[in-house]
Design a protein around this motif. Sequence first.
Motif, PDB file in Angstrom:
ATOM      1  N   MET A   1       0.793  -1.142   0.107  1.00 20.48           N
ATOM      2  CA  MET A   1      -0.157   0.019   0.055  1.00 20.48           C
ATOM      3  C   MET A   1       0.925   1.270   0.119  1.00 20.48           C
ATOM      4  O   MET A   1       0.259   2.442  -0.195  1.00 20.48           O
ATOM      5  CB  MET A   1      -1.090   0.101   1.240  1.00 20.48           C
ATOM      6  N   GLY A   2       2.276   1.118   0.159  1.00 23.15           N
ATOM      7  CA  GLY A   2       3.029   2.279  -0.006  1.00 23.15           C
ATOM      8  C   GLY A   2       3.045   3.001   1.534  1.00 23.15           C
ATOM      9  O   GLY A   2       3.589   4.179   1.531  1.00 23.15           O
ATOM     10  N   HIS A   3       2.698   2.480   2.376  1.00 25.74           N
ATOM     11  CA  HIS A   3       2.687   3.063   3.955  1.00 25.74           C
ATOM     12  C   HIS A   3       4.065   2.945   4.465  1.00 25.74           C
ATOM     13  O   HIS A   3       4.420   3.799   5.346  1.00 25.74           O
ATOM     14  CB  HIS A   3       1.658   2.278   4.679  1.00 25.74           C
ATOM     15  N   GLN A   4       4.872   2.018   4.326  1.00 21.90           N
ATOM     16  CA  GLN A   4       6.232   1.629   4.576  1.00 21.90           C
ATOM     17  C   GLN A   4       7.036   1.267   3.423  1.00 21.90           C
ATOM     18  O   GLN A   4       6.711   0.911   2.529  1.00 21.90           O
ATOM     19  CB  GLN A   4       6.382   0.764   5.818  1.00 21.90           C
ATOM     20  N   GLN A   5       8.309   1.379   3.646  1.00 19.78           N
ATOM     21  CA  GLN A   5       9.187   0.831   2.756  1.00 19.78           C
ATOM     22  C   GLN A   5      10.039   0.028   3.216  1.00 19.78           C
ATOM     23  O   GLN A   5      10.437  -0.233   4.255  1.00 19.78           O
ATOM     24  CB  GLN A   5      10.217   2.290   2.081  1.00 19.78           C
ATOM     25  N   CYS A   6      10.119  -1.162   2.572  1.00 14.02           N
ATOM     26  CA  CYS A   6      10.852  -2.431   2.879  1.00 14.02           C
ATOM     27  C   CYS A   6      12.348  -2.248   2.985  1.00 14.02           C
ATOM     28  O   CYS A   6      12.952  -1.326   2.166  1.00 14.02           O
ATOM     29  CB  CYS A   6      10.418  -3.592   2.096  1.00 14.02           C
ATOM     30  N   ASP A   7      13.054  -2.529   4.148  1.00 11.71           N
ATOM     31  CA  ASP A   7      14.284  -2.443   4.247  1.00 11.71           C
ATOM     32  C   ASP A   7      15.213  -3.300   3.503  1.00 11.71           C
ATOM     33  O   ASP A   7      16.473  -2.724   3.048  1.00 11.71           O
ATOM     34  CB  ASP A   7      14.995  -2.521   5.773  1.00 11.71           C
ATOM     35  N   ASP A   8      15.004  -4.337   2.890  1.00 15.60           N
ATOM     36  CA  ASP A   8      15.617  -5.467   2.004  1.00 15.60           C
ATOM     37  C   ASP A   8      15.393  -5.027   0.632  1.00 15.60           C
ATOM     38  O   ASP A   8      14.359  -4.723   0.028  1.00 15.60           O
ATOM     39  CB  ASP A   8      14.961  -6.577   2.216  1.00 15.60           C
ATOM     40  N   PRO A   9      16.378  -4.466   0.069  1.00 14.96           N
ATOM     41  CA  PRO A   9      16.399  -3.918  -1.303  1.00 14.96           C
ATOM     42  C   PRO A   9      15.570  -4.747  -2.395  1.00 14.96           C
ATOM     43  O   PRO A   9      14.846  -4.529  -3.281  1.00 14.96           O
ATOM     44  CB  PRO A   9      17.723  -3.582  -1.721  1.00 14.96           C
ATOM     45  N   GLU A  10      15.945  -6.116  -2.359  1.00 11.60           N
ATOM     46  CA  GLU A  10      15.509  -7.460  -3.005  1.00 11.60           C
ATOM     47  C   GLU A  10      14.001  -7.390  -2.725  1.00 11.60           C
ATOM     48  O   GLU A  10      13.035  -7.524  -3.864  1.00 11.60           O
ATOM     49  CB  GLU A  10      16.100  -8.621  -2.912  1.00 11.60           C
ATOM     50  N   LEU A  11      13.513  -7.365  -1.511  1.00 18.07           N
ATOM     51  CA  LEU A  11      12.066  -7.379  -1.527  1.00 18.07           C
ATOM     52  C   LEU A  11      11.379  -6.414  -1.958  1.00 18.07           C
ATOM     53  O   LEU A  11      10.114  -6.515  -2.390  1.00 18.07           O
ATOM     54  CB  LEU A  11      11.628  -7.912  -0.018  1.00 18.07           C
ATOM     55  N   ALA A  12      12.044  -5.085  -1.636  1.00 18.29           N
ATOM     56  CA  ALA A  12      11.320  -3.961  -2.220  1.00 18.29           C
ATOM     57  C   ALA A  12      11.169  -3.746  -3.508  1.00 18.29           C
ATOM     58  O   ALA A  12      10.133  -3.379  -4.227  1.00 18.29           O
ATOM     59  CB  ALA A  12      11.995  -2.715  -1.688  1.00 18.29           C
ATOM     60  N   ALA A  13      12.108  -4.357  -4.228  1.00 14.30           N
ATOM     61  CA  ALA A  13      12.098  -4.369  -5.823  1.00 14.30           C
ATOM     62  C   ALA A  13      10.858  -5.401  -6.070  1.00 14.30           C
ATOM     63  O   ALA A  13      10.207  -5.199  -7.159  1.00 14.30           O
ATOM     64  CB  ALA A  13      13.446  -4.740  -6.432  1.00 14.30           C
ATOM     65  N   MET A  14      10.688  -6.563  -5.528  1.00 20.05           N
ATOM     66  CA  MET A  14       9.455  -7.649  -5.763  1.00 20.05           C
ATOM     67  C   MET A  14       8.321  -6.744  -5.426  1.00 20.05           C
ATOM     68  O   MET A  14       7.390  -6.954  -6.322  1.00 20.05           O
ATOM     69  CB  MET A  14       9.969  -8.804  -5.083  1.00 20.05           C
ATOM     70  N   VAL A  15       8.245  -6.084  -4.476  1.00 17.94           N
ATOM     71  CA  VAL A  15       6.817  -5.614  -3.953  1.00 17.94           C
ATOM     72  C   VAL A  15       6.641  -4.637  -5.104  1.00 17.94           C
ATOM     73  O   VAL A  15       5.612  -4.397  -5.744  1.00 17.94           O
ATOM     74  CB  VAL A  15       6.793  -4.655  -2.669  1.00 17.94           C
ATOM     75  N   SER A  16       7.664  -3.617  -5.573  1.00 14.21           N
ATOM     76  CA  SER A  16       7.269  -2.779  -6.887  1.00 14.21           C
ATOM     77  C   SER A  16       7.007  -3.585  -7.988  1.00 14.21           C
ATOM     78  O   SER A  16       6.108  -3.176  -8.590  1.00 14.21           O
ATOM     79  CB  SER A  16       8.731  -1.979  -6.967  1.00 14.21           C
ATOM     80  N   THR A  17       7.411  -4.619  -8.317  1.00 14.28           N
ATOM     81  CA  THR A  17       7.095  -5.402  -9.393  1.00 14.28           C
ATOM     82  C   THR A  17       5.796  -5.876  -9.557  1.00 14.28           C
ATOM     83  O   THR A  17       4.974  -5.618 -10.558  1.00 14.28           O
ATOM     84  CB  THR A  17       7.941  -6.521  -9.672  1.00 14.28           C
ATOM     85  N   ILE A  18       5.480  -6.322  -8.352  1.00 14.14           N
ATOM     86  CA  ILE A  18       3.943  -6.718  -8.113  1.00 14.14           C
ATOM     87  C   ILE A  18       3.052  -5.525  -8.307  1.00 14.14           C
ATOM     88  O   ILE A  18       2.010  -5.721  -8.899  1.00 14.14           O
ATOM     89  CB  ILE A  18       3.775  -7.725  -6.669  1.00 14.14           C
ATOM     90  N   VAL A  19       3.156  -4.544  -7.672  1.00 19.20           N
ATOM     91  CA  VAL A  19       2.360  -3.326  -7.686  1.00 19.20           C
ATOM     92  C   VAL A  19       2.373  -2.764  -8.884  1.00 19.20           C
ATOM     93  O   VAL A  19       1.321  -2.615  -9.433  1.00 19.20           O
ATOM     94  CB  VAL A  19       2.933  -2.478  -6.301  1.00 19.20           C
ATOM     95  N   ASN A  20       3.400  -2.716  -9.596  1.00 21.16           N
ATOM     96  CA  ASN A  20       3.182  -2.249 -11.212  1.00 21.16           C
ATOM     97  C   ASN A  20       2.554  -3.098 -11.895  1.00 21.16           C
ATOM     98  O   ASN A  20       2.097  -2.610 -12.976  1.00 21.16           O
ATOM     99  CB  ASN A  20       5.015  -1.996 -11.518  1.00 21.16           C
ATOM    100  N   ARG A  21       2.713  -4.475 -11.891  1.00 19.11           N
ATOM    101  CA  ARG A  21       1.922  -5.162 -12.650  1.00 19.11           C
ATOM    102  C   ARG A  21       0.316  -5.087 -12.645  1.00 19.11           C
ATOM    103  O   ARG A  21      -0.319  -5.078 -13.446  1.00 19.11           O
ATOM    104  CB  ARG A  21       2.185  -6.557 -12.279  1.00 19.11           C
ATOM    105  N   VAL A  22       0.079  -4.733 -11.395  1.00 13.63           N
ATOM    106  CA  VAL A  22      -1.397  -4.473 -11.257  1.00 13.63           C
ATOM    107  C   VAL A  22      -1.894  -3.399 -11.693  1.00 13.63           C
ATOM    108  O   VAL A  22      -3.079  -3.117 -12.033  1.00 13.63           O
ATOM    109  CB  VAL A  22      -1.591  -4.605  -9.445  1.00 13.63           C
TER     110      VAL A  22
END
Length: 83
Positions: free
Chosen positions: A60-81
């Motif tokens: 939801m973008g309320h927080q940023q994940c500290d792990d860059p790989e996980l953050a990138a994956m979240v971004s991939t999922i959200v951008n796909r939607v």
Amino acid sequence: MFTDQRLRRLKWACRRGMLELDVLFLPFVEEAFSQLDDHQQEVFERLLTCDDPDLFAWVMGHQQCDDPELAAMVSTIVNRVKV
């Protein structure tokens, strides 16, 4: 490479305690997971080990994940939607 059994377990892990996450993760696995490279697939699998409140906050973008790989994956999922 994901075996059929491992992929079934992954789909089961996509069933979360929050409907908002269910509607993101399961379609992502069914429609986009096979297009990820091996490392990205491993990162997605690791993402599913995170707690639902954290996942929800990241998606939801309320927080940023500290792990860059996980953050990138979240971004991939959200951008796909969003497409």
